[in-house]
Write a protein that holds these residues in place. Structure first.
Motif, PDB file in Angstrom:
ATOM      1  N   GLU B  45       0.827  -1.208   0.000  1.00  0.00           N
ATOM      2  CA  GLU B  45       0.000   0.000   0.000  1.00  0.00           C
ATOM      3  C   GLU B  45       0.861   1.258   0.000  1.00  0.00           C
ATOM      4  N   ASN B  46       0.210   2.415  -0.152  1.00  0.00           N
ATOM      5  CA  ASN B  46       0.924   3.694  -0.137  1.00  0.00           C
ATOM      6  C   ASN B  46       1.649   3.867   1.187  1.00  0.00           C
ATOM      7  N   GLY B  47       2.898   4.243   1.103  1.00  0.00           N
ATOM      8  CA  GLY B  47       3.669   4.453   2.325  1.00  0.00           C
ATOM      9  C   GLY B  47       4.205   3.166   2.938  1.00  0.00           C
ATOM     10  N   ALA B  48       4.072   2.035   2.216  1.00  0.00           N
ATOM     11  CA  ALA B  48       4.553   0.763   2.752  1.00  0.00           C
ATOM     12  C   ALA B  48       6.077   0.726   2.804  1.00  0.00           C
ATOM     13  N   GLY B  49       6.731   1.580   2.034  1.00  0.00           N
ATOM     14  CA  GLY B  49       8.187   1.621   2.060  1.00  0.00           C
ATOM     15  C   GLY B  49       8.851   1.110   0.794  1.00  0.00           C
ATOM     16  N   LYS B  50       8.100   0.995  -0.289  1.00  0.00           N
ATOM     17  CA  LYS B  50       8.657   0.456  -1.527  1.00  0.00           C
ATOM     18  C   LYS B  50       9.728   1.373  -2.112  1.00  0.00           C
ATOM     19  N   SER B  51       9.360   2.639  -2.262  1.00  0.00           N
ATOM     20  CA  SER B  51      10.340   3.573  -2.848  1.00  0.00           C
ATOM     21  C   SER B  51      11.575   3.684  -1.964  1.00  0.00           C
ATOM     22  N   THR B  52      11.377   3.656  -0.663  1.00  0.00           N
ATOM     23  CA  THR B  52      12.510   3.744   0.246  1.00  0.00           C
ATOM     24  C   THR B  52      13.467   2.574   0.038  1.00  0.00           C
ATOM     25  N   LEU B  53      12.911   1.372  -0.082  1.00  0.00           N
ATOM     26  CA  LEU B  53      13.750   0.196  -0.312  1.00  0.00           C
ATOM     27  C   LEU B  53      14.544   0.347  -1.608  1.00  0.00           C
ATOM     28  N   VAL B  60      20.707   5.956  -2.883  1.00  0.00           N
ATOM     29  CA  VAL B  60      20.244   7.308  -2.575  1.00  0.00           C
ATOM     30  C   VAL B  60      20.112   7.466  -1.060  1.00  0.00           C
ATOM     31  N   TYR B  61      19.528   6.451  -0.419  1.00  0.00           N
ATOM     32  CA  TYR B  61      19.461   6.411   1.038  1.00  0.00           C
ATOM     33  C   TYR B  61      20.441   5.353   1.531  1.00  0.00           C
ATOM     34  N   HIS B  62      20.892   5.525   2.764  1.00  0.00           N
ATOM     35  CA  HIS B  62      21.800   4.542   3.330  1.00  0.00           C
ATOM     36  C   HIS B  62      21.104   3.785   4.441  1.00  0.00           C
ATOM     37  N   THR B 202       4.289  -1.927  -8.635  1.00  0.00           N
ATOM     38  CA  THR B 202       2.999  -1.603  -9.230  1.00  0.00           C
ATOM     39  C   THR B 202       1.912  -1.767  -8.178  1.00  0.00           C
ATOM     40  N   HIS B 203       0.787  -1.084  -8.411  1.00  0.00           N
ATOM     41  CA  HIS B 203      -0.356  -1.230  -7.502  1.00  0.00           C
ATOM     42  C   HIS B 203      -1.413  -2.146  -8.098  1.00  0.00           C
ATOM     43  N   LYS B 204      -1.182  -2.625  -9.342  1.00  0.00           N
ATOM     44  CA  LYS B 204      -2.244  -3.363 -10.009  1.00  0.00           C
ATOM     45  C   LYS B 204      -1.937  -4.852 -10.054  1.00  0.00           C
ATOM     46  N   SER B 401       1.476  17.758  10.416  1.00  0.00           N
ATOM     47  CA  SER B 401       2.670  18.569  10.639  1.00  0.00           C
ATOM     48  C   SER B 401       3.812  18.168   9.714  1.00  0.00           C
ATOM     49  N   ARG B 402       3.625  17.104   8.911  1.00  0.00           N
ATOM     50  CA  ARG B 402       4.758  16.648   8.097  1.00  0.00           C
ATOM     51  C   ARG B 402       4.937  17.479   6.835  1.00  0.00           C
ATOM     52  N   ASN B 403       6.185  17.557   6.389  1.00  0.00           N
ATOM     53  CA  ASN B 403       6.473  18.245   5.140  1.00  0.00           C
ATOM     54  C   ASN B 403       6.028  17.388   3.970  1.00  0.00           C
ATOM     55  N   SER B 405       7.149  17.259   1.077  1.00  0.00           N
ATOM     56  CA  SER B 405       8.244  16.743   0.248  1.00  0.00           C
ATOM     57  C   SER B 405       8.716  15.367   0.699  1.00  0.00           C
ATOM     58  N   GLU B 406       8.444  14.984   1.953  1.00  0.00           N
ATOM     59  CA  GLU B 406       8.929  13.666   2.367  1.00  0.00           C
ATOM     60  C   GLU B 406       7.846  12.594   2.321  1.00  0.00           C
ATOM     61  N   LEU B 407       6.669  12.928   1.793  1.00  0.00           N
ATOM     62  CA  LEU B 407       5.611  11.926   1.701  1.00  0.00           C
ATOM     63  C   LEU B 407       5.822  11.018   0.497  1.00  0.00           C
ATOM     64  N   SER B 408       5.279   9.814   0.563  1.00  0.00           N
ATOM     65  CA  SER B 408       5.343   8.912  -0.583  1.00  0.00           C
ATOM     66  C   SER B 408       4.384   9.422  -1.651  1.00  0.00           C
ATOM     67  N   GLY B 409       4.597   8.935  -2.893  1.00  0.00           N
ATOM     68  CA  GLY B 409       3.813   9.421  -4.028  1.00  0.00           C
ATOM     69  C   GLY B 409       2.308   9.351  -3.775  1.00  0.00           C
ATOM     70  N   GLY B 410       1.823   8.193  -3.344  1.00  0.00           N
ATOM     71  CA  GLY B 410       0.395   8.020  -3.125  1.00  0.00           C
ATOM     72  C   GLY B 410      -0.122   8.883  -1.990  1.00  0.00           C
ATOM     73  N   ASN B 411       0.710   9.136  -1.005  1.00  0.00           N
ATOM     74  CA  ASN B 411       0.252   9.944   0.130  1.00  0.00           C
ATOM     75  C   ASN B 411       0.081  11.401  -0.261  1.00  0.00           C
TER      76      ASN B 411
HETATM   77  N1  LIG Z   1      13.086  11.532   3.099  1.00  0.00           N
HETATM   78  C1  LIG Z   1      12.121  11.142   3.958  1.00  0.00           C
HETATM   79  N2  LIG Z   1      11.995  11.730   5.173  1.00  0.00           N
HETATM   80  C2  LIG Z   1      11.030  11.345   6.031  1.00  0.00           C
HETATM   81  N3  LIG Z   1      10.137  10.362   5.775  1.00  0.00           N
HETATM   82  C3  LIG Z   1      10.211   9.736   4.593  1.00  0.00           C
HETATM   83  C4  LIG Z   1      11.201  10.098   3.611  1.00  0.00           C
HETATM   84  N4  LIG Z   1      11.029   9.305   2.529  1.00  0.00           N
HETATM   85  C5  LIG Z   1       9.985   8.509   2.804  1.00  0.00           C
HETATM   86  N5  LIG Z   1       9.491   8.754   4.044  1.00  0.00           N
HETATM   87  C6  LIG Z   1       8.349   8.065   4.690  1.00  0.00           C
HETATM   88  O1  LIG Z   1       8.583   6.676   4.663  1.00  0.00           O
HETATM   89  C7  LIG Z   1       7.376   5.970   4.426  1.00  0.00           C
HETATM   90  C8  LIG Z   1       7.543   5.065   3.227  1.00  0.00           C
HETATM   91  O2  LIG Z   1       7.578   5.882   2.057  1.00  0.00           O
HETATM   92  P1  LIG Z   1       7.810   5.300   0.606  1.00  0.00           P
HETATM   93  O3  LIG Z   1       7.974   6.455  -0.307  1.00  0.00           O
HETATM   94  O4  LIG Z   1       8.900   4.299   0.632  1.00  0.00           O
HETATM   95  O5  LIG Z   1       6.402   4.585   0.331  1.00  0.00           O
HETATM   96  P2  LIG Z   1       5.899   3.804  -0.960  1.00  0.00           P
HETATM   97  O6  LIG Z   1       5.697   2.393  -0.572  1.00  0.00           O
HETATM   98  O7  LIG Z   1       6.804   4.049  -2.102  1.00  0.00           O
HETATM   99  O8  LIG Z   1       4.476   4.481  -1.190  1.00  0.00           O
HETATM  100  P3  LIG Z   1       3.703   4.898  -2.564  1.00  0.00           P
HETATM  101  O9  LIG Z   1       2.980   3.704  -3.047  1.00  0.00           O
HETATM  102  O10 LIG Z   1       2.722   5.930  -2.085  1.00  0.00           O
HETATM  103  O11 LIG Z   1       4.706   5.452  -3.519  1.00  0.00           O
HETATM  104  C9  LIG Z   1       6.297   7.011   4.259  1.00  0.00           C
HETATM  105  O12 LIG Z   1       5.635   7.143   5.495  1.00  0.00           O
HETATM  106  C10 LIG Z   1       7.061   8.260   3.918  1.00  0.00           C
HETATM  107  O13 LIG Z   1       6.367   9.395   4.334  1.00  0.00           O
END
Ligand SMILES: Nc1ncnc2c1ncn2[C@@H]1O[C@H](COP(=O)(O)OP(=O)(O)OP(=O)(O)O)[C@@H](O)[C@H]1O
Ligand SMILES: [Mg+2]
Lengths: 305, 507
Positions: B45-53, B60-62, B202-204, B401-403, B405-411
């Motif tokens: 789901e949105n915010g599950a952490g896919k993009s972060t991984l 890009v992230y460590h 993907t979400h589909k 209160s969150r910025n 810019s740090e939200l995931s795409g879906g959020n």
């Molecule tokens: N640079 C950052 N600083 C603070 N929080 C972050 C940062 N990058 C991501 N997050 C938080 O980490 C969580 C996971 O975000 P991520 O972008 O990995 O989700 P996602 O699975 O890719 O979601 P989506 O399907 O919406 O793209 C979210 O709660 C997001 O707000």
């Protein structure tokens, strides 16, 4: 006929200082940094070039010194806006006044000192061509140098890696980061190089065009250069054409006066600025749409409240 | 290739990767493997952490903890450059190309060619590589003039030309039209046959089933299913793994709003309007949307949908023609707002996001009247209204209160949806409202749009997903090349016929 030739030839001569300034601003803005301190860099270049030329007797050393002095001021701009995140407008204007003060202070003793600057050198054969020869090939060496600098800057911007990095910094800086380049380094380099060019423009004014130094001698040419960049749509080639146009506006007055017409000096001095305003008003939004994207952000990104 | 000779081993194995951003546990002990010749779907789901991984894999992230093993050797990937050196390439969710530069110049950024760019030789290389991988692109085209699908091809080509063996694609299909998805998948299929490894988000679920051999499901930053075969699971099981509960199907229902003696929510009469390039993008469009009616706009991307929405909202002045919202004539965006229009833009990240502002700031960033405090905005009221609306709509936006810019795409999309859909709007103009949303939120968003309709709003919804349109629209208008090429009402929905109208064929 001779009036036209005089205006054209004077336009090339007088436009060259503006052209160097505008080329420098082009490089800087292409990287996403506006440098309103261009006027200041030109002042530093004018005085730096003058002092070194007077002391060493070598106009070439003078031109180099002018370039370095211009670069030094721009490096300060780069430090303030790139590393310290200062406002580009505030920093540029402040540096202009700093340069104005510094050059008045250190230039005071040089006012009225004789200088042996660049002299006119006619290119063999080419200078004999009617009209064109007189206009383009009976000039000083810095004018000839600019004939090479314009295509060089074009080549640099569009054909080299350095130019690609500069343009990327100005269009979408995060793309540089993704590819492992430093946006700050690229911008600082471009701004400093821009100051280097503006410095040559200033030196051209004091040791080739006027062969004199006096306080605030750049008198707005740096600002014309900044405006020129916008309506040259950030293209070095168009900068060249535009600079000559302004040079002609400047030359028209003296050509008329030399022929005994009684024209008001203040009105003459205003011509280039009126021309600037007219062109800006005419182009308006059109050019802004083709401006480097990061430059637009400088205007649009209001700080959060 | 090397893999054929030696024993087979994964291109990449990640073990127990953890990444926390202050209080946000984006990834906790995540593991997965990608093998050569494998398409590995990463879902959640949105915010599950896919993009972060993915960003950790690409340097890009460590990671705070955990291991990454690239072709059998433990690797510390501390920068994208290091990732590329190890043969890992990534196409970001928001593409990172420079619009003002040409395709060749963009690729040159990634490929060292010495002091000069040698664009002619590079263009030749680009053509060869694009032939080899079936990714047709013109090296001399300006990226800004390309469609999203074409830009994606450029990104993929760039990644391949830098020598990647593992290609990471973050939500490549969420911005693509169905035909473009097919084209992308044939490229992915080709890469698989060449023993590349592909990690794709993907979400589909149908896309997972079409393209992936393996899937990993993330939820709340943890691996719920790891390296499984999608065919071993039913859709319901996968959905449950993703969102922790089952998601019911949308029940289609007809509108019951009585519309007599009420002004039309939207009328457009004889609209001709120019596109950004000065071409005529809308050619003689006339349409009406009644209150309590949900009208879907189908069509191939770039058929004038964007211009249509902008004209309806007063954002793009038409050359000729007239727009009214509940009977009021619309001349500029202010008129549209005061007449009661709400809008979900096509690309929120580009159009309506200011990165450094918080979620709460974004709640008032739409030009409507603000609750005034003694001095300036009454943030207390904004906050409590936002909380109420968030509870009511149930799109669960991130903490106010969150910025952004740090939200995931879906959020980010959910912040905009919550803001716009919580208004009691007379007209809702929704461009691709479910773009980037996970399954549960897509469903919820569709429900909300229907609720808006049932409360008497007219809804104009643009989508490229025919299934979505057919499941909720009362009427579908098909656009082709700036015209409305056909109109079909709910009872007669027919995929074949709509498809035909989309490419300009006779109905
Ligand atoms: N640079 C950052 N600083 C603070 N929080 C972050 C940062 N990058 C991501 N997050 C938080 O980490 C969580 C996971 O975000 P991520 O972008 O990995 O989700 P996602 O699975 O890719 O979601 P989506 O399907 O919406 O793209 C979210 O709660 C997001 O707000
Ligand atoms: Mg994501």
């Amino acid at each position: 006929m001779s009036l036209i030739v005089d205006v054209l030839s004077g336009g090339v001569r007088g436009g060259t200082s503006i052209m160097y300034g505008a080329l420098g601003e082009t490089v800087s803005e292409r990287a996403g940094v506006i440098n309103l301190g261009t006027e200041g860099s030109m002042l530093m270049g004018a005085l730096g070039g003058y002092i070194v030329c007077v002391e060493t007797g070598s106009p070439w050393l003078g031109a180099l010194a002018g370039a370095l002095a211009g670069a030094a001021l721009s490096l300060l701009h780069a430090y303030l806006v790139v590393w310290r995140g200062a406002s580009q407008f505030a920093s540029g204007l402040t540096l202009l006044f700093l340069a104005l003060g510094l050059t008045s202070l250190f230039g005071a003793t040089y006012v009225g000192k004789p200088v042996d600057g660049f002299s006119r050198w006619d290119v063999p054969l080419l200078s004999d061509i009617p009209v064109i020869g007189t206009v383009l090939f009976q000039q000083d060496p810095l004018v000839y140098l600019s004939f090479a600098v314009v295509p060089f800057i074009w080549w640099l911007l569009f054909k080299t890696r350095a130019g690609l990095l500069i343009r990327t910094a100005g269009e979408r800086s995060e793309s540089l980061t993704v590819h492992g380049y430093s946006v700050k380094a690229v911008r600082a380099g471009a701004v400093t190089a821009g100051g280097f060019l503006a410095g040559i423009g200033g030196a051209h004014l004091s040791i080739a065009y006027a062969n004199a130094w006096f306080e605030n001698m750049v008198s707005g040419r740096g600002f014309i250069a900044v405006a020129l960049v916008i309506f040259a749509v950030w293209s070095p080639i168009r900068v060249m054409g535009g600079a000559y146009l302004f040079g002609m506006a400047l030359a028209l007055g003296s050509a008329l006066q030399a022929r005994g017409y009684n024209v008001n000096q203040f009105a003459l001095d205003a011509i280039p600025f009126v021309l600037t305003l007219a062109v800006l008003a005419l182009l308006g939004k059109k050019t802004v749409s083709s401006s480097p994207a990061e430059l637009k952000k400088v205007f649009e990104n209001a700080p959060p409240t | 290739m090397e893999q054929h000779v030696g024993p087979r081993r994964p291109l990449l194995a990640v073990l127990g990767l953890t990444k926390h951003f202050a209080a946000v546990k984006a990834n906790t002990e995540v593991s997965l493997e990608v093998w050569p010749g494998e398409v590995h779907a990463l879902v959640g789901e949105n915010g599950a952490g896919k993009s972060t991984l993915l960003k950790m894999i690409y340097g890009v992230y460590h990671p705070d903890a955990g291991q990454m093993i690239v072709e059998g050797t433990e690797a510390v990937i501390d920068s994208p450059a290091e990732a590329r050196r190890l043969g890992i390439g990534m196409v970001f969710q928001d593409l990172r190309l420079v619009p003002a530069l040409t395709v060749a110049e963009n690729i040159a950024l990634a490929i060292p060619t010495g002091v000069t760019l040698k664009l002619r030789a590079l263009s030749q290389q680009i053509r060869e590589a694009s032939d080899k991988h079936g990714l047709s692109v013109d090296p001399n085209a300006k990226v800004g003039h390309l469609s999203i699908g074409e830009r994606q091809r450029v990104e993929i080509l760039k990644v391949l030309m830098t020598g990647a063996k593992l290609v990471i694609l973050d939500e490549p299909t969420s911005v693509l039209a169905p035909q473009e998805v097919e084209a992308l998948f044939s490229v992915v299929e080709h890469l698989r046959s060449q023993d590349f490894g592909i990690l794709i988000v993907t979400h589909k679920l149908d896309e997972v089933r079409t393209i992936a051999n393996t899937a990993t499901v993330l939820r709340g930053g943890r691996t719920i299913l790891e390296n499984v075969k999608p065919s071993d699971y039913t859709n319901d099981e996968l959905i449950e793994a993703m969102v922790g509960k089952s998601v019911s199907d949308l029940t289609r229902r007809a509108s019951t709003v009585v519309t007599t003696d009420r002004a039309m929510a939207l009328t457009m009469t004889g609209i001709n309007a120019k596109g950004d390039q000065g071409n005529l993008a809308l050619k003689g469009i006339s349409l009406t949307i009644a209150p309590g009616e949900l009208v879907g706009i189908a069509g191939v991307a770039g058929s004038g949908q964007r211009e249509l929405c902008e004209v309806a909202l007063g954002l793009r002045p038409p050359v000729t023609g007239e727009v009214t919202i509940v009977g009021k004539k619309i001349g500029n965006p202010r008129d549209a707002l005061s007449a009661g229009a709400a809008s979900i833009p096509e690309d929120p990240v580009a159009d309506s996001i200011v990165g450094r502002l918080t979620v709460l700031h974004h709640m008032v960033l739409n030009g409507r009247r603000l609750p005034a405090g003694k001095v300036g905005i009454d943030w207390q009221t904004v906050k409590s209204t936002t909380d109420t609306n968030n509870d009511r709509l149930g799109l669960h936006i991130a903490a106010t209160s969150r910025n952004v810019s740090e939200l995931s795409g879906g959020n980010i999309q959910r912040v905009i949806l919550t803001r716009e859909l919580s208004l009691d709007a007379e007209l809702v103009v929704a461009a691709y409202p479910s773009r980037g949303l996970d399954i549960a939120n897509v469903r919820r968003t569709q429900e909300i749009l229907l609720e808006c309709r049932d409360k008497g709003a007219g809804v104009l919804m643009v989508s490229e997903d025919l299934d979505e349109l057919m499941s909720i629209a009362d009427r579908i208008l098909v656009m082709h090349d700036g015209h409305i090429s056909g109109e079909i009402i709910n009872a007669d929905f027919d995929r074949q016929r709509i498809g035909q109208l989309m490419i300009g064929g006779a109905a």
